[in-house]
Every structure is written in C-alpha cells, then in structure tokens.
Design an enzyme around this catalytic site. Structure first.
Site, PDB file in Angstrom:
ATOM      1  N   ILE A  33       4.100  54.532  11.717  1.00 25.24           N
ATOM      2  CA  ILE A  33       3.303  54.318  12.926  1.00 25.24           C
ATOM      3  C   ILE A  33       2.827  52.864  13.026  1.00 25.24           C
ATOM      4  O   ILE A  33       2.466  52.390  14.092  1.00 25.24           O
ATOM      5  CB  ILE A  33       2.086  55.276  12.986  1.00 25.24           C
ATOM      6  CG1 ILE A  33       1.223  55.151  11.731  1.00 25.24           C
ATOM      7  CG2 ILE A  33       2.545  56.706  13.193  1.00 25.24           C
ATOM      8  CD1 ILE A  33      -0.063  55.965  11.805  1.00 25.24           C
ATOM      9  N   ASP A  49       5.665  57.469  16.144  1.00 26.26           N
ATOM     10  CA  ASP A  49       4.679  58.482  15.786  1.00 26.26           C
ATOM     11  C   ASP A  49       5.424  59.802  15.648  1.00 26.26           C
ATOM     12  O   ASP A  49       6.107  60.238  16.585  1.00 26.26           O
ATOM     13  CB  ASP A  49       3.622  58.560  16.898  1.00 26.26           C
ATOM     14  CG  ASP A  49       2.473  59.503  16.551  1.00 26.26           C
ATOM     15  OD1 ASP A  49       2.691  60.474  15.784  1.00 26.26           O
ATOM     16  OD2 ASP A  49       1.357  59.290  17.060  1.00 26.26           O
ATOM     17  N   GLY A  71       4.027  60.915   7.085  1.00 27.80           N
ATOM     18  CA  GLY A  71       2.993  61.934   7.194  1.00 27.80           C
ATOM     19  C   GLY A  71       1.720  61.510   6.496  1.00 27.80           C
ATOM     20  O   GLY A  71       1.590  60.376   6.030  1.00 27.80           O
ATOM     21  N   SER A  73      -0.601  61.547   3.375  1.00 24.14           N
ATOM     22  CA  SER A  73      -0.196  61.648   1.972  1.00 24.14           C
ATOM     23  C   SER A  73      -1.253  62.214   1.030  1.00 24.14           C
ATOM     24  O   SER A  73      -1.014  62.299  -0.181  1.00 24.14           O
ATOM     25  CB  SER A  73       0.238  60.272   1.457  1.00 24.14           C
ATOM     26  OG  SER A  73      -0.837  59.351   1.535  1.00 24.14           O
ATOM     27  N   TYR A 134      -2.900  69.970   2.297  1.00 20.77           N
ATOM     28  CA  TYR A 134      -1.792  69.031   2.095  1.00 20.77           C
ATOM     29  C   TYR A 134      -0.640  69.710   1.348  1.00 20.77           C
ATOM     30  O   TYR A 134       0.519  69.636   1.773  1.00 20.77           O
ATOM     31  CB  TYR A 134      -2.290  67.819   1.309  1.00 20.77           C
ATOM     32  CG  TYR A 134      -1.192  66.929   0.786  1.00 20.77           C
ATOM     33  CD1 TYR A 134      -0.481  66.100   1.651  1.00 20.77           C
ATOM     34  CD2 TYR A 134      -0.858  66.909  -0.568  1.00 20.77           C
ATOM     35  CE1 TYR A 134       0.540  65.285   1.178  1.00 20.77           C
ATOM     36  CE2 TYR A 134       0.150  66.096  -1.044  1.00 20.77           C
ATOM     37  CZ  TYR A 134       0.845  65.288  -0.177  1.00 20.77           C
ATOM     38  OH  TYR A 134       1.857  64.497  -0.648  1.00 20.77           O
TER      39      TYR A 134
END
Length: 273
Positions: A33, A49, A71, A73, A134
């Site tokens: 991004i 994105d 993503g 992390s 996560y």
C-alpha cells in the site's frame, strides 16, 4: 517463473526478500500500500490496496507466480484483520485465478498452531489451534490456498513462518528461527517444483530445539542452511532478561499472542495437552 509478484514488499520480511529474490527473478514486481523508502531504480513497484479487487487484478496481470506476504502482520482489531488478511487474501487468490497465475506461495504463520504446547512435537497434519485473530486469518489463507489449488489448478505452497531474522534472539526463537536464505529456498520450491499441487510446510531452519516436524519440506527438497543452535548461548542469556509469562511460555505461540486477552481455563488446557 519469469515474472514474479511480491506483495507486502515494504514490510520487514518483504524488505529482506526484495534483495534476495531479485537475482533469481529479474522481473520481480513489488507491491504494497506504500512504496518502500529505499526503492532502487532497477526495481518495479506498483502500489495496491488488497481490499481493492480492481487494483489487485491489475498487479496480477502478466504474472507467473506470486509470493504473498501482504496484509496485517501482527494481532489487531477484527476489522483490521478482516480487511487486510481475509478480504485482501481472497482478492489476491481470485485475481490470480482470473489472470492465469500459475503458482502462489502464501506466507502463513506459526500462529495457526499457537495453542499447541511447547512440549508437543507436531507435524503439518496436526489440528490447527490458532492463538489470535491474526492466526485465524492465516488459517483462512491456508484453506483458501487449498481451494484454489484443487478447484482452479493453481499450485500453492503455504509456509507457516516461524521468525525470520539474522539469528534467534531468545529461547522461543531457537525453536522457530528461519534464516532469510532458507525462506528463499522454500519460496523457490513453491514457485518452481514440478507438479506441486498444494502443500503446507513449516518455515524454520535447522533448529535442534524445534517443536515442529518438517518432514514434508525435506521430502520436497528443502535443505536448510541455518542452525539456530549456533546462537544458543546468546539467545538463552537474552531470555533471562525477559519477563515471565505463564501462558505465553507454555504454548508455542508465545507472548503476547497466546496470553493477551486470555480469559480461558489455563489449568484445563494443560490437562488436555
């Protein structure tokens, strides 16, 4: 593999892999991004994105293989994890399918298995026990990879990454350390090994104290060069300075992933294990 896409290229692992993968895949395309601060003139970067399907499909155009690190992390609020790691991951796999990508290496995580106790040695066939939102999102990504491999013919390797670094810096990381060059070796298996359909391996080096049985990776040709035991003295000395965490120190996922927000029955979990 001629043209390879690396998502999450501005992150800590992505920054390391940019240097290591470029000589192997000269047509490496970087995406994130935000643009890396030290982008070189010979590097190709395209911002995207992962929640924007059109943007993701654009970066997958003309790509042979993908190394998907993109993503969020670490642990985060549900909305963050949902958008970056679940919707974003779906968009990546679906865009890859639409654009005819042949291979995907998915950066999964040890946190998929985080609530297994450290005293138990597990293989890839063990029941997943994610330790966080996560970790749960990474389990979703593994399932997504299996779906797109078997239903749509994309070869997928999911790597349950331990801890990438120059050396293990504490006792836990003596078990899960992954030398960056060893990660590259696993990535090359995922992108290049003939007839690969769908595989899960652990992302660790040659760690004598490992909790994981990485036999499948060895069968696929993995020969790790890093040895965590070479750094044991320094790592164990550093461990003495860390605070104790009864829950985090018991489970493989460690602190804070296992212990943060924990309000379960620890005694009961210990009996089960």
């Amino acid at each position: 593999m001629k043209r390879v896409l690396l998502t999450g290229a501005s992150g800590a692992i992505g920054t390391r892999l940019r240097v290591l993968l470029q000589p192997i895949y000269p047509e490496l395309v970087l995406s994130d991004i935000r643009q890396p601060a030290d982008l070189h003139s010979n590097e190709t970067f395209v911002a995207a994105d992962l929640t924007d399907m059109a943007a993701v499909e654009a970066i997958c155009s003309g790509i042979d293989g993908i190394v998907h690190l993109g993503g969020h992390s670490v642990e985060g609020p549900w909305e963050t994890i949902l958008n970056a790691n679940i919707i974003g991951c779906y968009n990546l796999f679906e865009a890859a399918r639409r654009q005819g990508v042949k291979r995907i290496v998915f950066a999964s995580s040890n946190h998929v298995m985080g609530f297994h106790p450290r005293k138990t040695r597990i293989g890839v066939e063990a029941v997943p026990k994610p330790d966080s939102r996560y970790g749960l999102s990474k389990l979703f990504g593994e399932g997504l990879g299996a779906l797109y491999a078997h239903k749509h013919g994309i070869g997928v390797l999911s790597i349950r990454i331990g801890n990438v670094g120059d050396q293990p810096v504490d006792e836990r990381r003596l078990a899960i350390w992954l030398k960056p060059e060893d990660l590259v070796q696993l990535i090359r298996i995922g992108l290049e090994k003939p007839d690969l359909v769908y595989e899960v391996v652990y992302g660790m080096s040659d760690n004598r104290r490992a909790w994981w049985d990485n036999a499948r990776a060895l069968e696929l040709g993995y020969r790790p060069a890093g040895r965590s035991e070479d750094f044991a003295a320094a790592a164990l000395e550093a461990q003495k300075k860390l605070p104790k965490d009864e829950i985090g120190d018991y489970f493989q996922g460690g602190s804070p992933f296992c212990s943060e927000e924990f309000d379960g029955d620890f005694a009961a979990l210990k009996k089960l294990s």
